[in-house]
Design a protein around this motif. Structure first.
Motif, PDB file in Angstrom:
ATOM      1  N   SER A 125       0.866  -1.161   0.000  1.00 17.21           N
ATOM      2  CA  SER A 125       0.000   0.000   0.000  1.00 17.21           C
ATOM      3  C   SER A 125       0.916   1.228   0.000  1.00 17.21           C
ATOM      4  N   PRO A 126       0.694   2.266  -0.729  1.00 12.54           N
ATOM      5  CA  PRO A 126      -0.518   2.561  -1.489  1.00 12.54           C
ATOM      6  C   PRO A 126      -0.531   1.952  -2.883  1.00 12.54           C
ATOM      7  N   ARG A 127       0.559   1.310  -3.323  1.00 10.61           N
ATOM      8  CA  ARG A 127       0.568   0.690  -4.650  1.00 10.61           C
ATOM      9  C   ARG A 127       1.246  -0.674  -4.537  1.00 10.61           C
ATOM     10  N   PRO A 128       1.051  -1.521  -5.519  1.00 12.84           N
ATOM     11  CA  PRO A 128       1.653  -2.865  -5.448  1.00 12.84           C
ATOM     12  C   PRO A 128       3.182  -2.793  -5.394  1.00 12.84           C
ATOM     13  N   TYR A 129       3.784  -3.723  -4.659  1.00 13.40           N
ATOM     14  CA  TYR A 129       5.234  -3.773  -4.542  1.00 13.40           C
ATOM     15  C   TYR A 129       5.928  -3.975  -5.887  1.00 13.40           C
ATOM     16  N   SER A 130       5.237  -4.572  -6.846  1.00 21.89           N
ATOM     17  CA  SER A 130       5.863  -4.794  -8.154  1.00 21.89           C
ATOM     18  C   SER A 130       6.246  -3.485  -8.827  1.00 21.89           C
ATOM     19  N   ASN A 131       5.642  -2.367  -8.395  1.00 13.79           N
ATOM     20  CA  ASN A 131       5.995  -1.054  -8.942  1.00 13.79           C
ATOM     21  C   ASN A 131       7.227  -0.463  -8.275  1.00 13.79           C
ATOM     22  N   VAL A 132       7.638  -1.004  -7.142  1.00 14.99           N
ATOM     23  CA  VAL A 132       8.731  -0.386  -6.400  1.00 14.99           C
ATOM     24  C   VAL A 132       9.914  -1.304  -6.135  1.00 14.99           C
ATOM     25  N   MET A 133       9.780  -2.596  -6.420  1.00 14.06           N
ATOM     26  CA  MET A 133      10.913  -3.502  -6.218  1.00 14.06           C
ATOM     27  C   MET A 133      10.847  -4.675  -7.175  1.00 14.06           C
ATOM     28  N   LYS A 134      12.011  -5.265  -7.387  1.00 17.59           N
ATOM     29  CA  LYS A 134      12.082  -6.453  -8.220  1.00 17.59           C
ATOM     30  C   LYS A 134      13.210  -7.350  -7.734  1.00 17.59           C
ATOM     31  N   PRO A 135      13.131  -8.610  -7.889  1.00 11.52           N
ATOM     32  CA  PRO A 135      11.922  -9.366  -8.232  1.00 11.52           C
ATOM     33  C   PRO A 135      10.951  -9.365  -7.060  1.00 11.52           C
ATOM     34  N   THR A 136       9.727  -9.793  -7.316  1.00  8.32           N
ATOM     35  CA  THR A 136       8.728  -9.864  -6.252  1.00  8.32           C
ATOM     36  C   THR A 136       8.476 -11.303  -5.806  1.00  8.32           C
ATOM     37  N   SER A 137       9.195 -12.229  -6.431  1.00  6.56           N
ATOM     38  CA  SER A 137       9.113 -13.628  -5.994  1.00  6.56           C
ATOM     39  C   SER A 137      10.339 -14.357  -6.530  1.00  6.56           C
ATOM     40  N   GLY A 138      10.594 -15.503  -5.973  1.00  8.26           N
ATOM     41  CA  GLY A 138      11.730 -16.283  -6.436  1.00  8.26           C
ATOM     42  C   GLY A 138      11.956 -17.514  -5.583  1.00  8.26           C
ATOM     43  N   LEU A 139      13.101 -18.113  -5.788  1.00  5.75           N
ATOM     44  CA  LEU A 139      13.505 -19.303  -5.046  1.00  5.75           C
ATOM     45  C   LEU A 139      14.814 -19.001  -4.337  1.00  5.75           C
ATOM     46  N   VAL A 140      14.977 -19.569  -3.170  1.00  5.90           N
ATOM     47  CA  VAL A 140      16.256 -19.496  -2.474  1.00  5.90           C
ATOM     48  C   VAL A 140      16.630 -20.932  -2.082  1.00  5.90           C
ATOM     49  N   THR A 141      17.876 -21.290  -2.354  1.00 10.65           N
ATOM     50  CA  THR A 141      18.355 -22.636  -2.060  1.00 10.65           C
ATOM     51  C   THR A 141      19.362 -22.582  -0.919  1.00 10.65           C
ATOM     52  N   ILE A 142      19.165 -23.461   0.047  1.00  8.61           N
ATOM     53  CA  ILE A 142      20.117 -23.614   1.145  1.00  8.61           C
ATOM     54  C   ILE A 142      20.816 -24.952   0.918  1.00  8.61           C
ATOM     55  N   PRO A 143      22.140 -24.936   0.687  1.00 10.93           N
ATOM     56  CA  PRO A 143      22.860 -26.173   0.381  1.00 10.93           C
ATOM     57  C   PRO A 143      22.902 -27.162   1.555  1.00 10.93           C
ATOM     58  N   ASP A 144      23.224 -28.403   1.250  1.00 11.27           N
ATOM     59  CA  ASP A 144      23.388 -29.459   2.245  1.00 11.27           C
ATOM     60  C   ASP A 144      24.389 -29.014   3.307  1.00 11.27           C
ATOM     61  N   GLY A 145      24.036 -29.186   4.564  1.00  8.22           N
ATOM     62  CA  GLY A 145      24.932 -28.872   5.659  1.00  8.22           C
ATOM     63  C   GLY A 145      25.033 -27.393   6.002  1.00  8.22           C
ATOM     64  N   VAL A 146      24.291 -26.543   5.308  1.00 10.80           N
ATOM     65  CA  VAL A 146      24.368 -25.093   5.501  1.00 10.80           C
ATOM     66  C   VAL A 146      23.089 -24.621   6.191  1.00 10.80           C
ATOM     67  N   ALA A 147      23.227 -23.635   7.082  1.00  8.16           N
ATOM     68  CA  ALA A 147      22.089 -23.180   7.877  1.00  8.16           C
ATOM     69  C   ALA A 147      21.384 -21.949   7.309  1.00  8.16           C
ATOM     70  N   MET A 148      22.046 -21.168   6.424  1.00  3.99           N
ATOM     71  CA  MET A 148      21.446 -19.913   5.961  1.00  3.99           C
ATOM     72  C   MET A 148      21.727 -19.646   4.487  1.00  3.99           C
ATOM     73  N   ALA A 149      20.850 -18.862   3.900  1.00  7.87           N
ATOM     74  CA  ALA A 149      21.052 -18.359   2.537  1.00  7.87           C
ATOM     75  C   ALA A 149      20.449 -16.952   2.478  1.00  7.87           C
ATOM     76  N   VAL A 150      20.955 -16.168   1.547  1.00  2.00           N
ATOM     77  CA  VAL A 150      20.519 -14.776   1.415  1.00  2.00           C
ATOM     78  C   VAL A 150      19.993 -14.562  -0.005  1.00  2.00           C
TER      79      VAL A 150
END
Length: 158
Positions: A125-150
């Motif tokens: 609000s007041p407008r969709p996030y797609s107008n102010v940031m990109k990407p608005t969706s995606g995938l994040v992979t955390i490798p085997d044995g790893v606790a975090m990903a960014v």
């Protein structure tokens, strides 16, 4: 006099007795093995218990003298996933500068195997996030044995 020996597996198992004493006329003994519910995610564990003659014992050990059982996995070996980063502010990008916000995803209580999770930004609000940031969706992979990903999102110049 015989020993009960865990010969394979069994990091989560504790015998209640290690030596069984057979008195006159006693033909069987029970051994209780305590399974530790340690809340640490693990794959299934197979444990093999072996009856072994103690030094100096007159006992004769016959076949079968081993028994195996499996402790099924009882926790989510891939862990529990959550955001670490929340509620960030991001400056609007300009002609000369691009601004990013980094988000950290973590997993706890299990690091077995690589995992991939979806993320998405919900309408703002007041407008969709797609107008102010990109990407608005995606995938994040955390490798085997790893606790975090960014992952990062970029502010969009309007």
């Amino acid at each position: 006099l015989v020993s009960l020996v865990a010969i394979t597996g069994g990091s989560d198992i504790t015998p209640s007795i290690r030596t069984a004493f057979f008195g006159v006329g006693v033909t069987s003994q029970n051994a209780v093995y305590i399974i530790d519910n340690d809340n640490i995610p693990e794959i299934a564990e197979t444990v093999t218990i072996k009856i072994q003659q103690r030094t100096g014992s007159p006992a004769n050990i016959a076949n079968p003298h081993t028994v195996s059982f499996t402790i099924p996995k009882n926790d989510d070996a891939n862990g529990v996933v959550q955001f670490i980063t929340r509620g960030q502010s991001i400056l609007e990008s300009t002609n000369t500068t691009t601004h990013f916000a980094n988000y950290t995803v973590s997993r706890s209580a299990g690091l077995f195997g690589a995992i991939t999770v979806n993320w998405s930004v919900t309408a703002g609000s007041p407008r969709p996030y797609s107008n102010v940031m990109k990407p608005t969706s995606g995938l994040v992979t955390i490798p085997d044995g790893v606790a975090m990903a960014v992952f990062s999102v970029e502010s969009v110049r309007d």
